[in-house]
Design a protein around this motif. Structure first.
Motif, PDB file in Angstrom:
ATOM      1  N   UNK A   1       0.823  -1.206   0.000  1.00 47.27           N
ATOM      2  CA  UNK A   1       0.000   0.000   0.000  1.00 47.27           C
ATOM      3  C   UNK A   1       0.860   1.260   0.000  1.00 47.27           C
ATOM      4  N   UNK A   2       1.921   1.270   0.820  1.00 49.13           N
ATOM      5  CA  UNK A   2       2.783   2.449   0.896  1.00 49.13           C
ATOM      6  C   UNK A   2       3.466   2.714  -0.436  1.00 49.13           C
ATOM      7  N   UNK A   3       3.973   1.669  -1.071  1.00 48.62           N
ATOM      8  CA  UNK A   3       4.650   1.847  -2.355  1.00 48.62           C
ATOM      9  C   UNK A   3       3.662   2.224  -3.457  1.00 48.62           C
ATOM     10  N   UNK A   4       2.428   1.734  -3.351  1.00 47.10           N
ATOM     11  CA  UNK A   4       1.413   2.095  -4.339  1.00 47.10           C
ATOM     12  C   UNK A   4       1.095   3.585  -4.237  1.00 47.10           C
ATOM     13  N   UNK A   5       0.972   4.084  -3.011  1.00 50.92           N
ATOM     14  CA  UNK A   5       0.757   5.522  -2.836  1.00 50.92           C
ATOM     15  C   UNK A   5       1.916   6.315  -3.436  1.00 50.92           C
ATOM     16  N   UNK A   6       3.131   5.858  -3.190  1.00 46.92           N
ATOM     17  CA  UNK A   6       4.302   6.570  -3.717  1.00 46.92           C
ATOM     18  C   UNK A   6       4.334   6.531  -5.241  1.00 46.92           C
ATOM     19  N   UNK A   7       3.955   5.380  -5.814  1.00 48.75           N
ATOM     20  CA  UNK A   7       3.927   5.258  -7.268  1.00 48.75           C
ATOM     21  C   UNK A   7       2.930   6.247  -7.872  1.00 48.75           C
ATOM     22  N   UNK A   8       1.869   6.526  -7.133  1.00 48.15           N
ATOM     23  CA  UNK A   8       0.866   7.490  -7.586  1.00 48.15           C
ATOM     24  C   UNK A   8       1.260   8.928  -7.260  1.00 48.15           C
ATOM     25  N   UNK A   9       2.476   9.081  -6.722  1.00 46.35           N
ATOM     26  CA  UNK A   9       3.101  10.372  -6.481  1.00 46.35           C
ATOM     27  C   UNK A   9       2.312  11.248  -5.504  1.00 46.35           C
ATOM     28  N   UNK A  10       1.904  10.650  -4.365  1.00 49.60           N
ATOM     29  CA  UNK A  10       1.297  11.461  -3.323  1.00 49.60           C
ATOM     30  C   UNK A  10       2.353  12.400  -2.748  1.00 49.60           C
ATOM     31  N   UNK A  11       1.897  13.467  -2.096  1.00 50.71           N
ATOM     32  CA  UNK A  11       2.837  14.428  -1.535  1.00 50.71           C
ATOM     33  C   UNK A  11       3.598  13.890  -0.344  1.00 50.71           C
ATOM     34  N   UNK A  12       2.996  12.964   0.401  1.00 52.45           N
ATOM     35  CA  UNK A  12       3.654  12.387   1.567  1.00 52.45           C
ATOM     36  C   UNK A  12       2.808  11.274   2.154  1.00 52.45           C
ATOM     37  N   UNK A  13       3.369  10.583   3.157  1.00 50.95           N
ATOM     38  CA  UNK A  13       2.707   9.429   3.770  1.00 50.95           C
ATOM     39  C   UNK A  13       2.653   9.584   5.279  1.00 50.95           C
ATOM     40  N   UNK A  14       1.505   9.245   5.871  1.00 52.40           N
ATOM     41  CA  UNK A  14       1.405   8.977   7.300  1.00 52.40           C
ATOM     42  C   UNK A  14       1.179   7.480   7.435  1.00 52.40           C
ATOM     43  N   UNK A  15       2.025   6.837   8.213  1.00 54.95           N
ATOM     44  CA  UNK A  15       2.050   5.375   8.238  1.00 54.95           C
ATOM     45  C   UNK A  15       2.004   4.863   9.670  1.00 54.95           C
ATOM     46  N   UNK A  16       1.044   3.983   9.963  1.00 56.23           N
ATOM     47  CA  UNK A  16       1.032   3.247  11.238  1.00 56.23           C
ATOM     48  C   UNK A  16       1.800   1.957  10.986  1.00 56.23           C
ATOM     49  N   UNK A  17       3.023   1.851  11.505  1.00 58.85           N
ATOM     50  CA  UNK A  17       3.891   0.734  11.119  1.00 58.85           C
ATOM     51  C   UNK A  17       3.393  -0.628  11.598  1.00 58.85           C
ATOM     52  N   UNK A  18       3.474  -1.575  10.703  1.00 63.18           N
ATOM     53  CA  UNK A  18       3.287  -2.988  11.036  1.00 63.18           C
ATOM     54  C   UNK A  18       4.590  -3.731  10.796  1.00 63.18           C
ATOM     55  N   UNK A  19       5.330  -3.311   9.771  1.00 60.62           N
ATOM     56  CA  UNK A  19       6.630  -3.895   9.453  1.00 60.62           C
ATOM     57  C   UNK A  19       7.690  -3.423  10.445  1.00 60.62           C
ATOM     58  N   UNK A  20       8.744  -4.215  10.603  1.00 61.45           N
ATOM     59  CA  UNK A  20       9.857  -3.844  11.483  1.00 61.45           C
ATOM     60  C   UNK A  20      10.997  -3.184  10.706  1.00 61.45           C
TER      61      UNK A  20
END
Length: 332
Positions: free
Chosen positions: A112-131
């Motif tokens: 999901x995070x990389x998909x948002x970046x591929x769509x060139x969003x201005x930035x991300x707010x992320x609740x981490x699940x990955x380490x």
């Protein structure tokens, strides 16, 4: 002829007698479109009541006016409140928030995070699940800021907005010990979740400060649902030496504990982390470790939007939202 539903560009093209490409060029203010064609399209738009989906268009073409929010679990109402607070701040500054949920799945978070970046969003707010968030390093290097919310991230320079989980749990259990409780149960989710590990450690610190040791038989981990918490509380209440108080690591555990305690009218003091809807209507007093959910979401959005506007790199700093103990429920 359209039979029902919101009008689409296909409907506009049919009504105007032009191609879909022509409609797209007119709606997106493309230069060098024949004036007669433009008038026909605009007339059809007005007659049909067509409205352009600006969010969808920005996601297709890329827009720094859109920010992505990857939550961990949208079934938890806390994250929906956070999303609402973020959206309020973002809209006030001319931005849109697009929301997705990883469902506590690291692979889904990454996708999901990389998909948002591929769509060139201005930035991300992320609740981490990955380490490990080094997969976002190329995006950060190219100017996409990231703010970690509720839990810290790892592997990239980013800002973080967290709750004072440890301090809140320490205060809650310390209060129970100060009231004279000696058998205090703890109902917690998995210690692999950062917030839960912090709340467990805060509770243990309270015991240590009081010169006490918790009974390991009264601590139950891995309770992800109210049902699991209820079953655990039932077992503790059925034991030969039941607890006189319980500390619940989140609102789901609190709800489950109450489902076991209230039907028995058991004399057990209940303190839980995270407020929840209609808690003030409970038939008995419950202590809640509360915090300003709106502040949590608004602060994360503000930091991210400032990074986007300034083009400044993250300072890697952590901002904490404080907690407080409040009363909920209880008969007048």
């Amino acid at each position: 002829m359209r039979s029902s539903g919101r009008p689409t560009m296909v409907d506009v093209a049919a009504a105007a007698g032009v191609s879909l490409k022509t409609v797209s060029r007119v709606i997106n203010d493309h230069p060098n479109v024949d004036r007669a064609m433009t008038d026909r399209v605009n007339d059809a738009v007005a007659r049909l009541g067509y409205h352009r989906n600006a969010v969808a268009a920005s996601l297709r073409s890329g827009s720094r006016d859109t920010i992505g929010f990857v939550s961990a679990d949208l079934a938890n109402t806390v994250y929906m409140q956070i999303a609402a607070a973020m959206s309020s701040v973002a809209v006030g500054r001319g931005h849109q928030v697009v929301i997705a949920s990883s469902e506590e799945d690291p692979a889904a978070e990454r996708r999901l995070a990389l998909d948002f970046c591929q769509r060139r969003v201005g930035g991300l707010v992320l609740v981490p699940t990955s380490s490990d968030h080094s997969y976002l390093a190329p995006e950060v290097a190219h100017g996409t800021p990231v703010v970690f919310l509720d839990r810290p991230g790892h592997g990239i320079p980013a800002d973080s907005v967290l709750i004072d989980n440890r301090g809140g749990a320490r205060a809650a259990v310390g209060e129970l010990l100060g009231e004279g409780h000696r058998r205090i149960a703890m109902l917690l989710d998995s210690a692999d979740i950062f917030t839960m590990a912090e709340r467990r450690d805060g509770a243990l610190e309270a015991f240590a400060l009081a010169g006490r040791r918790p009974d390991p038989d009264l601590a139950v981990m891995g309770l992800h649902t109210p049902t699991a918490a209820r079953e655990a509380m039932d077992r503790l209440l059925d034991s030969s030496d039941p607890p006189t108080a319980v500390f619940c690591g989140n609102n789901r555990a609190t709800i489950g504990a109450l489902q076991a305690i209230l039907p028995r009218d058991a004399e057990v003091a209940v303190t839980g982390f995270d407020d929840f809807e209609m808690s003030e209507l409970l038939p008995r007093r419950v202590r809640i470790v509360a915090y300003d959910v709106t502040e949590l979401g608004a602060l994360a959005a503000t930091i991210l939007l400032d990074r986007i506007a300034e083009g400044a790199p993250a300072d890697g700093g952590t901002r904490y939202v404080p907690t407080r103990l409040v009363d909920r429920g209880g008969r007048a």
